[in-house]
Design a protein around this motif. Structure first.
Motif, PDB file in Angstrom:
ATOM      1  N   ARG A 164     -14.770 -16.006   1.058  1.00  0.00           N
ATOM      2  CA  ARG A 164     -14.647 -15.041   1.574  1.00  0.00           C
ATOM      3  C   ARG A 164     -13.089 -15.738   1.367  1.00  0.00           C
ATOM      4  NH1 ARG A 164     -17.384 -11.951   6.006  1.00  0.00           N
ATOM      5  NH2 ARG A 164     -18.624 -10.617   5.464  1.00  0.00           N
ATOM      6  N   ASP A 165     -11.789 -15.181   1.503  1.00  0.00           N
ATOM      7  CA  ASP A 165     -10.799 -15.520   1.351  1.00  0.00           C
ATOM      8  C   ASP A 165      -9.467 -14.775   2.646  1.00  0.00           C
ATOM      9  OD1 ASP A 165      -7.741 -16.133  -0.137  1.00  0.00           O
ATOM     10  OD2 ASP A 165      -8.100 -14.713  -1.187  1.00  0.00           O
ATOM     11  N   PRO A 166      -9.014 -15.649   3.220  1.00  0.00           N
ATOM     12  CA  PRO A 166      -8.337 -14.836   4.222  1.00  0.00           C
ATOM     13  C   PRO A 166      -6.946 -14.821   4.137  1.00  0.00           C
ATOM     14  CG  PRO A 166     -10.132 -16.750   5.053  1.00  0.00           C
ATOM     15  CD  PRO A 166     -10.146 -16.637   3.435  1.00  0.00           C
ATOM     16  N   ARG A 167      -6.721 -15.727   3.215  1.00  0.00           N
ATOM     17  CA  ARG A 167      -4.966 -15.735   2.949  1.00  0.00           C
ATOM     18  C   ARG A 167      -5.679 -15.105   2.188  1.00  0.00           C
ATOM     19  NH1 ARG A 167      -0.111 -16.611   4.379  1.00  0.00           N
ATOM     20  NH2 ARG A 167       0.427 -15.313   3.536  1.00  0.00           N
ATOM     21  N   GLY A 168      -6.090 -14.324   1.148  1.00  0.00           N
ATOM     22  CA  GLY A 168      -5.890 -12.863   0.615  1.00  0.00           C
ATOM     23  C   GLY A 168      -5.590 -11.443   0.774  1.00  0.00           C
ATOM     24  N   VAL A 169      -6.755 -11.497   1.804  1.00  0.00           N
ATOM     25  CA  VAL A 169      -6.273 -10.406   3.081  1.00  0.00           C
ATOM     26  C   VAL A 169      -5.230 -10.043   3.716  1.00  0.00           C
ATOM     27  CG1 VAL A 169      -7.592  -9.482   5.392  1.00  0.00           C
ATOM     28  CG2 VAL A 169      -9.457 -10.445   3.363  1.00  0.00           C
ATOM     29  N   ILE A 170      -4.719 -11.640   4.124  1.00  0.00           N
ATOM     30  CA  ILE A 170      -3.246 -11.248   5.231  1.00  0.00           C
ATOM     31  C   ILE A 170      -2.291 -11.081   4.475  1.00  0.00           C
ATOM     32  CG2 ILE A 170      -1.815 -12.868   5.825  1.00  0.00           C
ATOM     33  CD1 ILE A 170      -3.672 -14.819   6.950  1.00  0.00           C
ATOM     34  N   ASP A 171      -2.397 -11.543   2.604  1.00  0.00           N
ATOM     35  CA  ASP A 171      -1.373 -10.982   1.637  1.00  0.00           C
ATOM     36  C   ASP A 171      -1.771  -9.340   1.338  1.00  0.00           C
ATOM     37  OD1 ASP A 171      -0.657 -13.818   2.163  1.00  0.00           O
ATOM     38  OD2 ASP A 171      -1.375 -14.289  -0.451  1.00  0.00           O
ATOM     39  N   ALA A 172      -2.801  -8.941   1.214  1.00  0.00           N
ATOM     40  CA  ALA A 172      -2.732  -7.299   1.308  1.00  0.00           C
ATOM     41  C   ALA A 172      -2.011  -6.587   1.882  1.00  0.00           C
ATOM     42  CB  ALA A 172      -4.151  -7.118   0.837  1.00  0.00           C
ATOM     43  N   ARG A 173      -2.784  -7.115   3.349  1.00  0.00           N
ATOM     44  CA  ARG A 173      -2.045  -6.514   4.674  1.00  0.00           C
ATOM     45  C   ARG A 173      -0.932  -6.466   4.958  1.00  0.00           C
ATOM     46  NH1 ARG A 173      -6.119  -4.970   8.058  1.00  0.00           N
ATOM     47  NH2 ARG A 173      -8.089  -6.529   7.740  1.00  0.00           N
ATOM     48  N   ALA A 174      -0.309  -7.105   3.996  1.00  0.00           N
ATOM     49  CA  ALA A 174       1.289  -7.758   4.320  1.00  0.00           C
ATOM     50  C   ALA A 174       1.769  -6.561   3.137  1.00  0.00           C
ATOM     51  CB  ALA A 174       1.755  -8.679   3.906  1.00  0.00           C
ATOM     52  N   LEU A 175       1.163  -6.381   1.965  1.00  0.00           N
ATOM     53  CA  LEU A 175       1.885  -5.491   0.699  1.00  0.00           C
ATOM     54  C   LEU A 175       1.770  -4.067   1.239  1.00  0.00           C
ATOM     55  CD1 LEU A 175       2.574  -5.088  -1.840  1.00  0.00           C
ATOM     56  CD2 LEU A 175       0.340  -5.483  -2.712  1.00  0.00           C
ATOM     57  N   LEU A 176       0.408  -3.865   2.460  1.00  0.00           N
ATOM     58  CA  LEU A 176       0.249  -2.266   3.099  1.00  0.00           C
ATOM     59  C   LEU A 176       1.765  -1.982   3.587  1.00  0.00           C
ATOM     60  CD1 LEU A 176      -3.730  -2.566   2.856  1.00  0.00           C
ATOM     61  CD2 LEU A 176      -2.461  -0.748   1.987  1.00  0.00           C
ATOM     62  N   ASP A 177       1.284  -2.645   3.871  1.00  0.00           N
ATOM     63  CA  ASP A 177       2.808  -2.789   5.406  1.00  0.00           C
ATOM     64  C   ASP A 177       4.128  -2.524   4.947  1.00  0.00           C
ATOM     65  OD1 ASP A 177       1.833  -3.118   8.421  1.00  0.00           O
ATOM     66  OD2 ASP A 177       1.316  -5.359   8.205  1.00  0.00           O
ATOM     67  N   ARG A 178       4.192  -3.300   3.873  1.00  0.00           N
ATOM     68  CA  ARG A 178       5.845  -2.869   2.908  1.00  0.00           C
ATOM     69  C   ARG A 178       5.521  -1.582   2.249  1.00  0.00           C
ATOM     70  NH1 ARG A 178       7.358  -7.529  -0.317  1.00  0.00           N
ATOM     71  NH2 ARG A 178       8.975  -6.342  -0.947  1.00  0.00           N
ATOM     72  N   CYS A 179       4.207  -1.170   2.146  1.00  0.00           N
ATOM     73  CA  CYS A 179       4.404  -0.143   0.714  1.00  0.00           C
ATOM     74  C   CYS A 179       4.494   0.960   2.131  1.00  0.00           C
ATOM     75  CB  CYS A 179       3.304  -0.177  -0.163  1.00  0.00           C
ATOM     76  SG  CYS A 179       3.386   1.312  -1.275  1.00  0.00           S
ATOM     77  N   TYR A 180       3.608   1.161   3.241  1.00  0.00           N
ATOM     78  CA  TYR A 180       3.691   1.810   4.771  1.00  0.00           C
ATOM     79  C   TYR A 180       5.017   2.477   4.637  1.00  0.00           C
ATOM     80  CZ  TYR A 180      -1.576   1.479   5.201  1.00  0.00           C
ATOM     81  OH  TYR A 180      -2.266   1.685   5.164  1.00  0.00           O
ATOM     82  N   ALA A 181       6.093   0.902   4.826  1.00  0.00           N
ATOM     83  CA  ALA A 181       7.709   1.004   4.548  1.00  0.00           C
ATOM     84  C   ALA A 181       8.350   1.675   3.981  1.00  0.00           C
ATOM     85  CB  ALA A 181       8.150  -0.200   6.099  1.00  0.00           C
ATOM     86  N   TRP A 182       8.156   1.525   2.759  1.00  0.00           N
ATOM     87  CA  TRP A 182       8.851   2.141   1.900  1.00  0.00           C
ATOM     88  C   TRP A 182       8.288   4.454   1.350  1.00  0.00           C
ATOM     89  CZ3 TRP A 182       7.515   4.390  -2.655  1.00  0.00           C
ATOM     90  CH2 TRP A 182       8.698   4.624  -3.724  1.00  0.00           C
ATOM     91  N   LEU A 183       6.998   4.584   1.668  1.00  0.00           N
ATOM     92  CA  LEU A 183       6.858   5.563   1.719  1.00  0.00           C
ATOM     93  C   LEU A 183       7.185   6.413   3.380  1.00  0.00           C
ATOM     94  CD1 LEU A 183       3.155   4.844   0.426  1.00  0.00           C
ATOM     95  CD2 LEU A 183       5.187   6.422  -0.474  1.00  0.00           C
ATOM     96  N   GLU A 184       7.712   6.019   4.169  1.00  0.00           N
ATOM     97  CA  GLU A 184       7.664   7.109   5.529  1.00  0.00           C
ATOM     98  C   GLU A 184       9.246   7.299   5.118  1.00  0.00           C
ATOM     99  OE1 GLU A 184       8.350   8.370   8.785  1.00  0.00           O
ATOM    100  OE2 GLU A 184       6.295   7.212   7.811  1.00  0.00           O
TER     101      GLU A 184
END
Length: 219
Positions: free
Chosen positions: A123-143
């Motif tokens: 497993r890649d914990p850092r990759g998951v953290i980065d993926a969640r951060a990207l989702l947060d950024r895109c959620y904020a962009w879409l809103e």
């Protein structure tokens, strides 16, 4: 001869052409790709360079990749409104938003899900953290871009919404849309209420036990 779509009802990228098929009233045969249908698994390996679904077969024509399948349907099958607008300017907007949902919602969501499928040592914990951060950024962009819109682009349901439906459906399972992104949450709810989307959600319902993070008791 009826066209055939290869895939699995629970697969997020298969939802995209399924939604388009239902929106445009196309008659087709669904060919399940799973261990119970080894002939379809073998055929899928021939149709895609990676063996990943979906793929569409129409006589001697073979089309892989979900967006290409949707555009092929616009050209050759169905009676509904095309999923890619005919006006080039509108088509550009629809394709741009499709890429946003594919690359910045769908891809990080799948990264999180894929990580859960790995053994503990891989497993890649850092990759998951980065993926969640990207989702947060895109959620904020879409809103703010969805606050005055019913659909993602062009003032009507398009290929962008075909991409948004599975992306946001599963993304909200793995990384919930925050309460302060009310427009994005409302858009997701509109997508799930759309008859074509509701149909693919129901068709996938029997397979929810496959979800490695545990499907929530909702939707």
């Amino acid at each position: 001869m009826t066209i055939a779509l290869y895939g699995h009802p629970f697969a997020s990228f298969v939802w995209k052409p399924l939604i388009a098929l239902y929106e445009r009233n196309v008659t087709f045969e669904f060919r399940m790709v799973d261990p119970a249908n080894p002939e379809n698994q073998a055929r899928m390996g021939e149709l895609s360079p990676t063996g990943q679904f979906p793929a569409l077969v129409d006589r001697d024509r073979e089309v892989t990749q979900s967006n290409a399948v949707i555009e092929y349907l616009d050209l050759f099958h169905g009676s509904g409104t095309p999923m890619v607008p005919e006006d080039p300017r509108e088509a550009l907007e629809a394709r741009m938003m499709t890429d946003v949902f594919d690359d910045y919602i769908h891809a990080p969501m799948q990264r999180i899900v894929g990580n859960a499928l790995r053994s503990e040592g891989e497993r890649d914990p850092r990759g998951v953290i980065d993926a969640r951060a990207l989702l947060d950024r895109c959620y904020a962009w879409l809103e703010p871009r969805l606050q005055a819109k019913e659909w993602a682009a062009c003032g009507r349901f398009t290929i962008a919404d075909c991409a948004a439906a599975p992306a946001l459906f599963y993304a909200d399972w793995v990384h919930p849309i925050p309460e302060h992104h009310a427009a994005l949450a409302a858009y997701r709810a509109r997508l799930l209420a759309r008859p074509s989307v509701a149909r693919v959600v129901d068709e996938a319902r029997p397979y929810r036990s496959f979800f490695p993070l545990g499907a929530p008791d909702r939707d």
